[in-house]
Write an enzyme that holds these catalytic residues in place. Structure first.
Site, PDB file in Angstrom:
ATOM      1  N   ARG A 103       0.877  -1.179   0.000  1.00 39.93           N
ATOM      2  CA  ARG A 103       0.000   0.000   0.000  1.00 39.93           C
ATOM      3  C   ARG A 103       0.907   1.219   0.000  1.00 39.93           C
ATOM      4  O   ARG A 103       1.592   1.490   0.993  1.00 39.93           O
ATOM      5  CB  ARG A 103      -0.920  -0.011   1.223  1.00 39.93           C
ATOM      6  CG  ARG A 103      -1.611   1.323   1.448  1.00 39.93           C
ATOM      7  CD  ARG A 103      -2.739   1.267   2.431  1.00 39.93           C
ATOM      8  NE  ARG A 103      -3.882   0.578   1.871  1.00 39.93           N
ATOM      9  CZ  ARG A 103      -5.111   0.619   2.382  1.00 39.93           C
ATOM     10  NH1 ARG A 103      -5.349   1.303   3.486  1.00 39.93           N
ATOM     11  NH2 ARG A 103      -6.092  -0.031   1.805  1.00 39.93           N
ATOM     12  N   HIS A 130      -7.089   0.617  -6.675  1.00 40.55           N
ATOM     13  CA  HIS A 130      -7.374  -0.241  -5.515  1.00 40.55           C
ATOM     14  C   HIS A 130      -8.052  -1.525  -6.034  1.00 40.55           C
ATOM     15  O   HIS A 130      -9.226  -1.771  -5.764  1.00 40.55           O
ATOM     16  CB  HIS A 130      -8.260   0.505  -4.516  1.00 40.55           C
ATOM     17  CG  HIS A 130      -8.257  -0.067  -3.130  1.00 40.55           C
ATOM     18  ND1 HIS A 130      -7.531  -1.193  -2.780  1.00 40.55           N
ATOM     19  CD2 HIS A 130      -8.911   0.321  -2.003  1.00 40.55           C
ATOM     20  CE1 HIS A 130      -7.738  -1.449  -1.493  1.00 40.55           C
ATOM     21  NE2 HIS A 130      -8.559  -0.559  -1.010  1.00 40.55           N
ATOM     22  N   GLN A 133     -10.004  -4.026  -3.750  1.00 44.36           N
ATOM     23  CA  GLN A 133     -11.321  -3.526  -3.353  1.00 44.36           C
ATOM     24  C   GLN A 133     -12.354  -3.876  -4.429  1.00 44.36           C
ATOM     25  O   GLN A 133     -13.435  -4.381  -4.122  1.00 44.36           O
ATOM     26  CB  GLN A 133     -11.247  -2.003  -3.150  1.00 44.36           C
ATOM     27  CG  GLN A 133     -12.551  -1.406  -2.679  1.00 44.36           C
ATOM     28  CD  GLN A 133     -12.907  -1.842  -1.270  1.00 44.36           C
ATOM     29  OE1 GLN A 133     -12.100  -1.746  -0.364  1.00 44.36           O
ATOM     30  NE2 GLN A 133     -14.118  -2.337  -1.068  1.00 44.36           N
ATOM     31  N   ASP A 225     -17.410   7.029  -1.633  1.00 41.11           N
ATOM     32  CA  ASP A 225     -16.176   6.909  -0.855  1.00 41.11           C
ATOM     33  C   ASP A 225     -15.906   8.287  -0.243  1.00 41.11           C
ATOM     34  O   ASP A 225     -16.554   9.278  -0.607  1.00 41.11           O
ATOM     35  CB  ASP A 225     -15.032   6.471  -1.795  1.00 41.11           C
ATOM     36  CG  ASP A 225     -13.708   6.225  -1.068  1.00 41.11           C
ATOM     37  OD1 ASP A 225     -13.705   6.095   0.167  1.00 41.11           O
ATOM     38  OD2 ASP A 225     -12.661   6.158  -1.761  1.00 41.11           O
ATOM     39  N   CYS A 265     -16.466   1.511   0.266  1.00 39.34           N
ATOM     40  CA  CYS A 265     -15.282   0.682   0.532  1.00 39.34           C
ATOM     41  C   CYS A 265     -14.864   0.736   1.997  1.00 39.34           C
ATOM     42  O   CYS A 265     -14.179  -0.168   2.470  1.00 39.34           O
ATOM     43  CB  CYS A 265     -14.134   1.131  -0.360  1.00 39.34           C
ATOM     44  SG  CYS A 265     -13.719   2.872  -0.137  1.00 39.34           S
ATOM     45  N   ARG A 293     -13.543  -8.819   1.094  1.00 37.39           N
ATOM     46  CA  ARG A 293     -12.129  -8.540   0.827  1.00 37.39           C
ATOM     47  C   ARG A 293     -11.306  -9.791   1.144  1.00 37.39           C
ATOM     48  O   ARG A 293     -10.396 -10.159   0.405  1.00 37.39           O
ATOM     49  CB  ARG A 293     -11.639  -7.361   1.683  1.00 37.39           C
ATOM     50  CG  ARG A 293     -12.247  -6.009   1.346  1.00 37.39           C
ATOM     51  CD  ARG A 293     -11.750  -5.488   0.017  1.00 37.39           C
ATOM     52  NE  ARG A 293     -10.295  -5.395  -0.025  1.00 37.39           N
ATOM     53  CZ  ARG A 293      -9.581  -4.392   0.481  1.00 37.39           C
ATOM     54  NH1 ARG A 293     -10.191  -3.352   1.020  1.00 37.39           N
ATOM     55  NH2 ARG A 293      -8.250  -4.380   0.420  1.00 37.39           N
TER      56      ARG A 293
HETATM   57  N1   CP Z   1     -11.276  -0.360   2.080  1.00 36.64           N
HETATM   58  C1   CP Z   1     -10.020  -0.427   2.548  1.00 36.64           C
HETATM   59  O1   CP Z   1      -9.054  -0.653   1.811  1.00 36.64           O
HETATM   60  O2   CP Z   1      -9.911  -0.257   3.901  1.00 36.64           O
HETATM   61  P1   CP Z   1      -8.556  -0.068   4.742  1.00 36.64           P
HETATM   62  O3   CP Z   1      -7.999   1.277   4.413  1.00 36.64           O
HETATM   63  O4   CP Z   1      -9.019  -0.179   6.164  1.00 36.64           O
HETATM   64  O5   CP Z   1      -7.607  -1.160   4.362  1.00 36.64           O
HETATM   65  N1  NVA Z   2     -10.062   6.644  -1.401  1.00 31.90           N
HETATM   66  C1  NVA Z   2      -9.704   6.184  -0.079  1.00 31.90           C
HETATM   67  C2  NVA Z   2      -9.902   4.712   0.026  1.00 31.90           C
HETATM   68  C3  NVA Z   2      -9.549   4.109   1.352  1.00 31.90           C
HETATM   69  C4  NVA Z   2      -9.723   2.623   1.367  1.00 31.90           C
HETATM   70  C5  NVA Z   2      -8.262   6.568   0.207  1.00 31.90           C
HETATM   71  O1  NVA Z   2      -7.414   6.430  -0.685  1.00 31.90           O
HETATM   72  O2  NVA Z   2      -7.981   7.036   1.313  1.00 31.90           O
END
Ligand code: CP
Ligand code: NVA
Length: 306
Positions: A103, A130, A133, A225, A265, A293
């Site tokens: 990440r 992502h 997701q 989101d 998400c 997930r």
């Molecule tokens: N939706 C998602 O990726 O959640 P986290 O940021 O908690 O991993």
């Molecule tokens: N768009 C959000 C998604 C988190 C899972 C972010 O990038 O923070």
């Protein structure tokens, strides 16, 4: 050639279908208590440059259930955090682990990681994509609607990483997608170009608008989101002004089909992008999404590692 999952575009429509089938099968096995240790003795390295609840816990649990092991590597734990290059990190980790989940901020960083890795790299979120997701989301839609092809998904809010992956994922599997974003927050042109190419092959329709009512009209799925993604905290005030009118509330949801589901998400900010009565209401499937997930990622791990 090592296979990576950096964006939905790394998968063919057939591969998406195979992963969703495998995810459903593994979900059943888990429910019935049947062992499925398909990755016995394998190790997943998990690099996190941003916080996470779902991605971290679901990947770690996935590896345990598959008979393997996962190692959490925060930026403060890795030499990467004090200047070792991404390339050297990839070369080193490749000598120990069987796959890397990362990440990161810039998408170009995960591309660089994959370029120097001899083991599969899985994108656990970048600023642009992502994919894990989207795979969990497609599994959730399939469970609730019994099909994907021909359904309409309405995206309301920021044209962000989650939106980008849905644009690619929906158009791979023949779903229609309509995204309503404030002016200036539409998805990037290169994502739209790729989604259009997919749509041409799959028969999907894509619509980009600045009007949430238009996007949600007749939708089977309404998705939103956060307005402020990780790394955008300094833009918070401006974004709150710019996203006025983009909250998914009961009035907006009423424009969708009668049996439409609401998706997010997570993490969510109640009373910003979604009203409490919608996210905590009967149409919301956000907890199924969070659970899926786990199942979708187990299928991804099996797909990439066996
Ligand atoms: N939706 C998602 O990726 O959640 P986290 O940021 O908690 O991993
Ligand atoms: N768009 C959000 C998604 C988190 C899972 C972010 O990038 O923070």
């Amino acid at each position: 050639m090592v296979k990576h999952l950096l964006s939905m575009q790394d998968l063919s429509p057939k591969e998406v279908e195979a992963i969703l089938d495998k995810a459903a099968e593994l979900k059943q096995k888990l429910r019935k208590g049947e062992p499925h240790e398909l990755l016995h003795g394998k190790t997943l390295g998990m690099i996190f440059a941003k916080p996470s609840t779902r991605t971290r816990v679901s990947f770690e649990t996935a590896m345990t259930q598959l008979g393997g092991h996962a190692i959490y590597l925060g930026m403060g734990d890795l030499q990467l955090g004090r200047g070792e290059t991404i390339a050297d990190t990839a070369r080193t980790l490749s000598r120990y682990v069987d796959a890397i989940m990362a990440r990161l901020f810039g998408h170009e960083d995960i591309v660089e990681l994959a370029r120097h890795s001899n083991v599969p790299v899985i994108n656990g979120l970048t600023n642009t994509h992502h994919p894990c997701q989207t795979l969990g989301d497609l599994l959730t839609i399939l469970e609730h609607k019994g099909k994907l092809r021909g359904l309409k998904l309405a995206w309301v809010g920021d044209g962000n990483n989650v939106c980008n992956s849905l644009l690619l994922g929906c158009t791979l599997v023949g779903m229609n997608i309509s995204a309503a974003c404030p002016r200036g927050y539409e998805p990037p042109a290169e994502i739209l170009t790729q989604a259009q190419k997919n749509a041409k092959k799959s028969g999907s329709k894509i619509e980009i608008t600045n009007d949430p009512n238009k996007a949600v009209a007749g939708a089977d799925v309404v998705y939103t989101d956060v307005f402020v993604s990780m790394g955008q905290e300094a833009e918070r005030e401006k974004r709150m002004r710019d996203f006025k009118g983009f909250q998914v509330d009961s009035k907006l949801l009423a424009r969708a089909k009668k049996d439409a589901i609401f998706m997010h998400c997570l993490p969510a900010h109640r009373s910003e992008e979604v009203s409490p009565e919608v996210i905590d209401g009967p149409r919301s499937v956000v907890w199924d999404q969070a659970e899926n997930r786990l199942h979708a990622q187990k299928a991804v791990l099996v797909f990439l590692l066996t």
